[in-house]
Motif scaffolding. Structure first.
Motif, PDB file in Angstrom:
ATOM      1  N   ILE A 107      -3.137   0.389  -3.877  1.00 50.75           N
ATOM      2  CA  ILE A 107      -2.518  -0.930  -3.803  1.00 50.75           C
ATOM      3  C   ILE A 107      -1.691  -1.152  -5.064  1.00 50.75           C
ATOM      4  N   LYS A 134       0.844  -1.189   0.000  1.00 50.72           N
ATOM      5  CA  LYS A 134       0.000   0.000   0.000  1.00 50.72           C
ATOM      6  C   LYS A 134       0.881   1.241   0.000  1.00 50.72           C
ATOM      7  N   PHE A 164      -5.297   5.223   0.296  1.00 49.51           N
ATOM      8  CA  PHE A 164      -4.094   4.547  -0.156  1.00 49.51           C
ATOM      9  C   PHE A 164      -4.377   3.837  -1.475  1.00 49.51           C
ATOM     10  N   SER A 207       0.470   5.342   0.671  1.00 49.55           N
ATOM     11  CA  SER A 207      -0.436   6.363   1.217  1.00 49.55           C
ATOM     12  C   SER A 207      -0.537   7.546   0.277  1.00 49.55           C
ATOM     13  N   ASP A 248      -6.757   0.325  -7.009  1.00 51.71           N
ATOM     14  CA  ASP A 248      -6.159  -1.021  -7.064  1.00 51.71           C
ATOM     15  C   ASP A 248      -5.329  -1.074  -8.348  1.00 51.71           C
TER      16      ASP A 248
END
Length: 158
Positions: A13, A3, A11, A5, A76
């Motif tokens: 991925i 992750k 956040f 930030s 993502d």
């Protein structure tokens, strides 16, 4: 999976192999055309700042293609969630629009005939899927035709 930030407490991925390079930058959310992207600013010696979008860095595309988020989550950015698509294929995978009469993509209410009608379009050709009092039936017909026309890019009504 790691992750990174962002500036607002959210956040993103990313894959482990991308983290070491991406983790060196300060990333923020940038909004364009009502869509949120993860971006950073890079400064070059011979000029001003340049904005770099994370998804384009991880998954570069050419020839007018775009990066599509398979699961619809723009935060993502694992490679397994990204794929190359044309603009038209990306529209096929898009969710239904918010202000329409049906809760399903490809289905609309005919005030005149008081029935639901099903449609799907590809390459400028609109396919009429029929009419019914049963909204869900037409949604399932849409799913079937979408799979036929768009394969893995097809949006599926639930």
């Amino acid at each position: 999976m790691k992750k990174i930030s962002l500036n607002n407490g959210k956040f993103v991925i990313v894959d482990d192999e991308d983290y070491s390079l991406l983790g060196r930058h300060h990333w923020h959310i940038q909004t364009s055309n009502n869509k949120q992207y993860v971006a950073t600013r890079i400064y070059f010696q011979d000029g001003g700042p340049n904005t770099l979008l994370m998804h384009k860095f991880i998954f570069p595309v050419e020839n007018g293609d775009i990066v599509e988020y398979i699961n619809g989550d723009r935060f993502d950015l694992r490679k397994e969630n990204l794929r190359r698509a044309t603009y038209g294929l990306s529209l096929a995978h898009a969710r239904k629009r918010a202000k329409v009469t049906s809760k399903y993509k490809g289905v609309s209410w005919s005030k005149k005939d008081k029935v639901w009608r099903g449609y799907i379009t590809k390459d400028g050709i609109t396919y009429y899927l029929g009419s019914s009092k049963d909204e869900k039936k037409l949604a399932l017909l849409y799913n079937k035709k979408a799979k036929e026309l768009y394969k893995e890019f097809a949006y599926q009504n639930n």
